[in-house]
Scaffold this motif. Structure first.
Motif, PDB file in Angstrom:
ATOM      1  N   ARG A  43      -1.912  12.540   3.383  1.00 48.49           N
ATOM      2  CA  ARG A  43      -1.384  11.371   4.165  1.00 48.49           C
ATOM      3  C   ARG A  43      -2.533  10.512   4.917  1.00 48.49           C
ATOM      4  N   ARG A  46      -6.086   6.511   0.932  1.00 46.28           N
ATOM      5  CA  ARG A  46      -5.390   5.433   0.326  1.00 46.28           C
ATOM      6  C   ARG A  46      -5.376   5.439  -1.194  1.00 46.28           C
ATOM      7  N   ASP A  98       5.143   7.017  -0.859  1.00 46.97           N
ATOM      8  CA  ASP A  98       4.297   6.216  -0.145  1.00 46.97           C
ATOM      9  C   ASP A  98       3.801   5.032  -0.676  1.00 46.97           C
ATOM     10  N   ARG A 100       1.736   3.045   0.250  1.00 49.09           N
ATOM     11  CA  ARG A 100       0.332   2.485   0.919  1.00 49.09           C
ATOM     12  C   ARG A 100      -0.544   3.437   0.253  1.00 49.09           C
ATOM     13  N   ILE A 101      -0.155   4.631  -0.454  1.00 49.65           N
ATOM     14  CA  ILE A 101      -1.063   5.155  -1.046  1.00 49.65           C
ATOM     15  C   ILE A 101      -1.205   4.961  -2.544  1.00 49.65           C
TER      16      ILE A 101
END
Length: 216
Positions: A43, A46, A98, A100-101
């Motif tokens: 987590r 990126r 997620d 964002r990743i």
């Protein structure tokens, strides 16, 4: 743009080997502490190399329950999540959902179809690197082996026997662990090298203007 051909398996075999991860850098979490460490590592980045493995289906019409293994990697480490474990399924769900990743890999269309049912959520942030090579005239299914040869000038060995092995086993074999880790690790390494490779490619042709509508 004329069709460009990636290196064949025979041509790739002449290249120096792709440096795979040492066993200590491949993590197969099984305990609460190992999952906590994996969650903190995954987590916190990126971009992750990404792939999945599924047990083969040898019977026509057999139900495909989706992947048994999710592989995630940075250029330095790989994590193999065995989805039969509730903690692995939950971690895979968190990371893959997620946006964002960025999760970068090859041939991800099947994953986009099968993962929602397996995870109970839609994956986000998946980037299929086959599309990068398609932009440069290499077709739509370059694949990780050819991409490693093109971009890195290295050979990534892939065993057909291992690829069709039973990925739902409780304990993966050393060969399965190496194979699965490499399939996520290589895209992570390629992602770092792609900007320089793309900059060295022939200019892309201009986009075609849309045709005007025909008169009624």
């Amino acid at each position: 743009m004329p069709r460009r051909l990636p290196p064949t398996k025979e041509q790739s075999a002449l290249l120096p080997p792709f440096p795979t991860l040492a066993p200590a850098r491949i993590h197969v979490p099984a305990t609460a502490e190992e999952f906590a460490a994996a969650r903190a590592a995954l987590r916190g980045v990126r971009v992750l190399g990404f792939d999945t493995e599924s047990r083969p289906l040898f019977t026509a019409g057999a139900h495909d329950a989706g992947p048994d293994l999710v592989q995630l990697a940075t250029p330095h480490d790989a994590w193999l999540l065995q989805l039969r474990q509730p903690d692995a399924l939950q971690l895979a769900r968190e990371v893959l959902a997620d946006a964002r990743i960025a999760k970068v890999g090859f041939g991800l269309d099947n994953d986009l179809r099968s993962l929602p049912a397996r995870l109970g959520t839609d994956p986000a942030g998946l980037q299929d690197l086959d599309r990068v090579f398609a932009r440069h005239g290499f077709g739509r299914n370059t694949g990780v082996r050819a991409a490693v040869a093109l971009v890195l000038g290295q050979q990534l060995s892939k065993s057909k026997k291992t690829s069709t092995s039973n990925w739902s086993m409780r304990t993966l074999t050393p060969g399965q662990v190496r194979y699965a880790a490499a399939d996520a690790h290589a895209p992570a390494v390629l992602w770092q090298a792609l900007p320089a490779w793309e900059a060295a490619q022939p200019p892309l042709p201009p986009a075609r203007a849309p045709r005007p509508p025909r008169a009624a």
